[in-house]
Design a protein around this motif. Structure first.
Motif, PDB file in Angstrom:
ATOM      1  N   VAL A 165       0.839  -1.207   0.000  1.00 16.80           N
ATOM      2  CA  VAL A 165       0.000   0.000   0.000  1.00 16.80           C
ATOM      3  C   VAL A 165       0.870   1.252   0.000  1.00 16.80           C
ATOM      4  O   VAL A 165       0.588   2.224  -0.723  1.00 16.80           O
ATOM      5  N   LYS A 166       1.938   1.245   0.776  1.00 13.90           N
ATOM      6  CA  LYS A 166       2.841   2.398   0.834  1.00 13.90           C
ATOM      7  C   LYS A 166       3.482   2.641  -0.527  1.00 13.90           C
ATOM      8  O   LYS A 166       3.561   3.781  -1.011  1.00 13.90           O
ATOM      9  N   PHE A 167       3.941   1.576  -1.168  1.00 12.18           N
ATOM     10  CA  PHE A 167       4.520   1.687  -2.511  1.00 12.18           C
ATOM     11  C   PHE A 167       3.502   2.273  -3.487  1.00 12.18           C
ATOM     12  O   PHE A 167       3.809   3.198  -4.261  1.00 12.18           O
ATOM     13  N   GLY A 174       2.718  10.821  -6.972  1.00 17.05           N
ATOM     14  CA  GLY A 174       3.561  11.483  -7.967  1.00 17.05           C
ATOM     15  C   GLY A 174       2.967  11.401  -9.352  1.00 17.05           C
ATOM     16  O   GLY A 174       3.027  12.365 -10.131  1.00 17.05           O
ATOM     17  N   SER A 175       2.359  10.264  -9.672  1.00 10.69           N
ATOM     18  CA  SER A 175       1.806  10.062 -11.006  1.00 10.69           C
ATOM     19  C   SER A 175       0.642  11.008 -11.283  1.00 10.69           C
ATOM     20  O   SER A 175       0.483  11.502 -12.404  1.00 10.69           O
ATOM     21  N   PHE A 220       9.103  11.602 -10.795  1.00  3.51           N
ATOM     22  CA  PHE A 220      10.291  10.816 -11.123  1.00  3.51           C
ATOM     23  C   PHE A 220      11.215  10.668  -9.911  1.00  3.51           C
ATOM     24  O   PHE A 220      11.882   9.639  -9.766  1.00  3.51           O
ATOM     25  N   ALA A 221      11.270  11.690  -9.044  1.00  7.34           N
ATOM     26  CA  ALA A 221      12.121  11.605  -7.847  1.00  7.34           C
ATOM     27  C   ALA A 221      11.622  10.518  -6.900  1.00  7.34           C
ATOM     28  O   ALA A 221      12.426   9.826  -6.262  1.00  7.34           O
ATOM     29  N   ILE A 222      10.305  10.353  -6.797  1.00  2.69           N
ATOM     30  CA  ILE A 222       9.751   9.288  -5.969  1.00  2.69           C
ATOM     31  C   ILE A 222      10.164   7.930  -6.527  1.00  2.69           C
ATOM     32  O   ILE A 222      10.485   7.005  -5.783  1.00  2.69           O
ATOM     33  N   LYS A 223      10.167   7.819  -7.831  1.00  4.07           N
ATOM     34  CA  LYS A 223      10.466   6.537  -8.466  1.00  4.07           C
ATOM     35  C   LYS A 223      11.941   6.185  -8.379  1.00  4.07           C
ATOM     36  O   LYS A 223      12.301   5.004  -8.380  1.00  4.07           O
ATOM     37  N   MET A 255      13.163   3.904 -13.925  1.00  5.54           N
ATOM     38  CA  MET A 255      12.120   4.701 -14.574  1.00  5.54           C
ATOM     39  C   MET A 255      12.231   6.175 -14.197  1.00  5.54           C
ATOM     40  O   MET A 255      11.942   7.061 -14.995  1.00  5.54           O
ATOM     41  N   GLY A 256      12.664   6.446 -12.971  1.00  2.04           N
ATOM     42  CA  GLY A 256      12.785   7.833 -12.529  1.00  2.04           C
ATOM     43  C   GLY A 256      13.854   8.583 -13.296  1.00  2.04           C
ATOM     44  O   GLY A 256      13.612   9.659 -13.853  1.00  2.04           O
TER      45      GLY A 256
END
Length: 508
Positions: A165-167, A174-175, A220-223, A255-256
């Motif tokens: 869930v956190k992921f 971000g998306s 992208f930074a989250i990824k 991907m980020g």
């Protein structure tokens, strides 16, 4: 039209077809499900090698396909690859069968669903690297979340639901911002569609660029994940099954960095160059922070997870410096990280299958009990800490050299991360492999099986091969990088003359 004109579509359809075939297979026949999953993933890898043999080391998009999808909004199913994406595609198709083979005996429940989700995840990852239309990019970007969510939530460990869930929430947050930025960009530029090539021709107001770049950069930074948006990663890695960790570290984290280079930087060049020093600062903080936290981890898997925060910090430093050398190094380091960290997660998973613990204190003296495991574990560790002769050295060297002119102080600080990496990896190796076998549970552990050797030997071979023959990879990466750096600098220079960064388009 030859078969090569449809190669990217075939690469998307093959694992998708595999997922459908496995879903229709008899539930009781687990062996058939595993065999089909491996067969379709290997066929996809073999097909992807045609991209390498037919690729020209030039900056243009190749293997381009375009099909009208929603003509009313100018949306087309537009696919293509260049030097930025070629080897990331190969990494994806290579690691998928490796992850499936590595999980051959450890996944015992819902085997059919596991193989289906792994192949669907491969489709999503390939789609992101192929997409040249922002709408299509977003569809594949979101599509990756669903199979990875289930892989963590169903086949993960103790706190798997929390981690899944956190992921999902982090990445989804971000998306959504990125989707809003897409829509604003579409409206403000007056574009007739979401095609990347057309949007690049339509300059965005400098004031608006900052906010749109911020939205893209956050997604992208989250990824990546960059500090301080990294907190979902250790939970996801630790709770995920081994195959999930391999794909998450090997491909999804890339991907980020790819998103920054493919979309954020070229679409908003002025904002990107202005924000580059801040990106570099966060990258260096991530390098040192990730290394320091890795140094004190008692859990092997969590140590490798935090090391990813540090290693991907080098990638983002190279992206922020935005010279041809640093960005080429960043792309190459993404490949290196996928190989070395994927191998580390596989080996930690192999130990977990034998002992059902990842606590470093539970091991010791394994080199006398498991000599093959010890030899390969040491080689993978040396690759991870960028010892000359291994792949990691080439990537980090290019990044540090290419970033020096832009951020000399930050390069010096980032070098501390190299030293700390040697400390935490070698200390882990020393505690796990060397000394006396003090725990009686370790005395009769079986060494690597033929299947496990088949999983690890290709990764170790690539770690050495990519360290010695790196020009075979960088010569296809560099033309696209050089064109990207030139275009972004020429478009972004009028705003501030890129005072904080090297002015030359091909800055080395």
């Amino acid at each position: 039209m030859g078969a090569s004109n449809y190669l990217l579509s075939l690469l998307l359809l093959l694992p998708l077809l595999g997922a459908v075939v496995i879903a229709l297979a008899p539930r009781a026949n687990v062996g058939l499900q595993k065999t089909l999953g491996m067969a379709f993933s290997l066929a996809t890898f073999a097909l992807s090698l045609l991209l390498v043999t037919g690729f020209e080391p030039v900056a243009e998009m190749q293997f381009v396909e375009r099909y009208d999808w929603i003509p009313a909004y100018g949306i087309s199913f537009h696919l293509g690859i260049d030097g930025l994406s070629l080897w990331l595609v190969i990494l994806t198709t290579f690691l998928t069968p490796v992850a499936l083979l590595g999980s051959w005996s450890s996944i015992e429940q819902r085997v059919k669903e596991f193989n289906v989700f792994m192949l669907l995840l491969e489709v999503g990852m390939l789609g992101v690297f192929f997409a040249l239309d922002l709408f299509v990019f977003y569809i594949f970007w979101e599509a990756m979340l669903i199979p990875m969510y289930f892989l963590i939530g169903i086949w993960g460990h103790g706190r798997r639901i929390y981690a899944a869930v956190k992921f999902f929430l982090y990445t989804m947050a971000g998306s959504v911002l990125m989707l809003v930025a897409f829509l604003v960009l579409y409206k403000e530029t007056g574009a007739v569609g979401f095609g990347l090539a057309e949007l690049l021709k339509r300059p965005v107001d400098p004031g608006l660029q900052f906010w749109l770049f911020l939205a893209f950069a956050l997604a992208f930074a989250i990824k990546v994940p960059m500090f301080p948006f990294h907190t979902w990663l250790p939970d996801a890695h630790v709770e995920a099954p081994t195959a999930g960790s391999v794909i998450l570290a090997g491909v999804l984290l890339k991907m980020g960095g790819y998103g920054f280079l493919r979309l954020a930087m070229p679409l908003f060049p002025q904002a990107a160059l202005e924000m580059a020093p801040w990106i570099a600062l966060l990258a260096v903080i991530g390098i040192v922070y990730g290394a320091l936290v890795s140094l004190v981890q008692p859990d092997m898997k969590k140590l490798v997870a935090y090391s990813s925060v540090s290693h991907l910090g080098f990638v983002m430093l190279g992206v922020a410096a935005f010279s041809t050398t640093s960005v080429t190094g960043a792309v190459y380091q993404m490949l290196n990280h996928g190989i070395s960290t994927g191998a580390l997660f596989l080996m930690v998973g192999m130990l977990y299958d034998r002992r059902h613990t990842r606590d470093i204190a539970e091991f010791g003296g394994l080199k006398t009990v498991m000599p093959w495991f010890a030899a390969l574990f040491l080689m993978v560790g040396l690759s991870s800490i960028a010892v000359p002769g291994f792949n990691g050295f080439v990537g980090e060297f290019l990044i540090l050299v290419g970033s020096w002119r832009a951020f000399p102080g930050m390069v010096i600080a980032a070098s501390l991360g190299v030293i700390l990496a040697a400390a935490y990896v070698l200390w882990m190796i020393q505690r796990v492999l060397y000394g006396e076998v003090t725990n009686p549970k370790n005395e009769k552990l079986p060494d690597l099986s033929p299947r496990e050797l088949a999983v690890l030997l290709p990764l170790v071979f690539l770690a050495v091969y990519m360290g010695i023959f790196s020009p075979q990879f960088t010569r296809t990466i560099e033309p696209s990088v050089a064109a990207l750096v030139r275009d972004v600098r020429s478009a972004g220079a009028p705003a501030h003359n890129a005072a904080a960064l090297p002015a030359a388009a091909d800055a080395r």
